[in-house]
Design a protein around this motif. Structure first.
Motif, short mmCIF file in Angstrom:
data_model
loop_
_atom_site.label_atom_id
_atom_site.label_comp_id
_atom_site.label_asym_id
_atom_site.label_seq_id
_atom_site.Cartn_x
_atom_site.Cartn_y
_atom_site.Cartn_z
N LEU A 60 0.84 -1.20 0.00
CA LEU A 60 0.00 0.00 0.00
C LEU A 60 0.87 1.25 0.00
CD1 LEU A 60 -2.72 -1.14 2.56
CD2 LEU A 60 -2.90 -1.07 0.06
N PRO A 61 0.38 2.35 -0.56
CA PRO A 61 1.18 3.58 -0.62
C PRO A 61 1.58 4.05 0.77
CG PRO A 61 -0.81 3.78 -1.95
CD PRO A 61 -0.93 2.50 -1.18
N LYS A 62 2.71 4.72 0.83
CA LYS A 62 3.22 5.29 2.09
C LYS A 62 2.84 6.77 2.17
CE LYS A 62 5.23 1.38 2.96
NZ LYS A 62 4.23 0.35 2.87
N ARG A 63 1.73 7.11 1.55
CA ARG A 63 1.19 8.47 1.57
C ARG A 63 -0.34 8.35 1.71
NH1 ARG A 63 3.28 6.77 -2.86
NH2 ARG A 63 2.07 6.53 -4.75
N VAL A 64 -1.00 9.44 1.94
CA VAL A 64 -2.46 9.43 2.07
C VAL A 64 -3.08 8.89 0.77
CG1 VAL A 64 -4.50 10.86 2.39
CG2 VAL A 64 -2.43 11.34 3.72
N ASP A 92 -4.09 9.21 -4.75
CA ASP A 92 -3.96 7.80 -5.11
C ASP A 92 -5.18 7.03 -4.60
OD1 ASP A 92 -1.50 8.13 -6.31
OD2 ASP A 92 -0.36 7.55 -4.54
N ILE A 93 -5.63 6.10 -5.43
CA ILE A 93 -6.76 5.25 -5.06
C ILE A 93 -6.36 3.80 -5.27
CG2 ILE A 93 -9.21 4.71 -5.42
CD1 ILE A 93 -9.49 7.44 -6.84
N VAL A 94 -6.55 2.99 -4.24
CA VAL A 94 -6.36 1.54 -4.32
C VAL A 94 -7.74 0.93 -4.44
CG1 VAL A 94 -5.59 -0.53 -3.09
CG2 VAL A 94 -4.21 1.57 -3.00
N GLY A 95 -7.93 0.06 -5.41
CA GLY A 95 -9.22 -0.58 -5.61
C GLY A 95 -9.26 -1.94 -4.96
N ILE A 142 -7.08 6.49 4.08
CA ILE A 142 -5.96 5.89 4.82
C ILE A 142 -4.83 6.91 4.86
CG2 ILE A 142 -4.43 3.89 4.95
CD1 ILE A 142 -7.39 3.06 4.77
N ASP A 143 -4.21 7.09 6.02
CA ASP A 143 -3.12 8.06 6.11
C ASP A 143 -1.79 7.46 5.66
OD1 ASP A 143 -1.93 6.69 8.27
OD2 ASP A 143 -2.54 8.16 9.77
N GLN A 144 -0.74 8.26 5.70
CA GLN A 144 0.56 7.83 5.21
C GLN A 144 1.20 6.72 6.05
OE1 GLN A 144 -0.25 10.79 6.45
NE2 GLN A 144 1.34 11.57 7.82
N HIS A 145 0.64 6.44 7.21
CA HIS A 145 1.15 5.37 8.07
C HIS A 145 0.31 4.09 7.96
CE1 HIS A 145 3.73 8.41 9.79
NE2 HIS A 145 2.66 9.14 10.07
N GLY A 146 -0.67 4.09 7.04
CA GLY A 146 -1.51 2.92 6.86
C GLY A 146 -2.65 2.82 7.87
#
Length: 175
Positions: A60-64, A92-95, A142-146
């Motif tokens: 998962l991204p390490k950003r919001v 960014d969007i994760v599906g 989701i924030d940068q810390h997951g």
């Protein structure tokens, strides 16, 4: 004593009506989640676009970012999809392809475009269960810390984005 017993059923009915009235005043789209302020659950799911690749929470991204729960079978998901395509230009969007046949999810993305930087295949609904998904569409901030900071149930559109997500994003920026 008999008078009290006569009024007791009326008082119970009034109390129930009051509770129902209060409940109806709540926004059904703003659903509390047990995961608010907790990390995204660990997972090991295949990538919808590359079935041989296994994605985990570490990918998962390490950003919001947004985690969007969707399915090709979901009419509201198709309704929100053009907005997601626009929104993907700024965040960014994760599906999370939820309880869907992979070929159907792929066909929808091919036809309508792919707004997702990652697309998790959750055809069995395992990750969705751990997230507490009620149905699709649902979107998590989701924030940068997951850490899950916000959850919205229903289709995203510009009004929902401004009313609910922008204030949450502003809170994250203020930290």
């Amino acid at each position: 004593m008999k008078r009290v017993l006569l009024f007791l059923p009326i008082l119970v009915i009034l109390a129930v009506c009051l509770l129902l009235f209060i409940g109806l005043q709540q926004d059904p789209k703003k659903i509390a989640s047990a995961l608010i302020d907790k990390p995204v659950p660990e997972f090991y799911q295949t990538d919808l676009l590359q079935a041989e690749r296994v994605l985990t929470h570490k990918d998962l991204p390490k950003r919001v970012f947004l985690l969007n729960v969707w399915g090709s079978w979901c009419g509201y998901c198709k309704q929100e999809h053009p907005f997601l395509m626009e929104l993907a230009k700024s965040i960014d969007i994760v599906g999370l392809n939820y309880r869907d046949k992979p070929q159907n999810g792929l066909a929808m993305l091919t036809q309508m475009g792919n707004p997702f930087i990652l697309t998790i295949n959750d055809s069995k609904g395992e990750l969705a269960l751990n997230l507490g998904v009620d149905g699709a569409p649902e979107t998590y901030l989701i924030d940068q810390h997951g850490i899950v900071r916000y959850r919205y149930s229903g289709p995203l559109n510009p009004q929902v984005w401004r009313q609910w997500f922008v204030p949450e994003l502003n809170k994250l920026e203020a930290k």
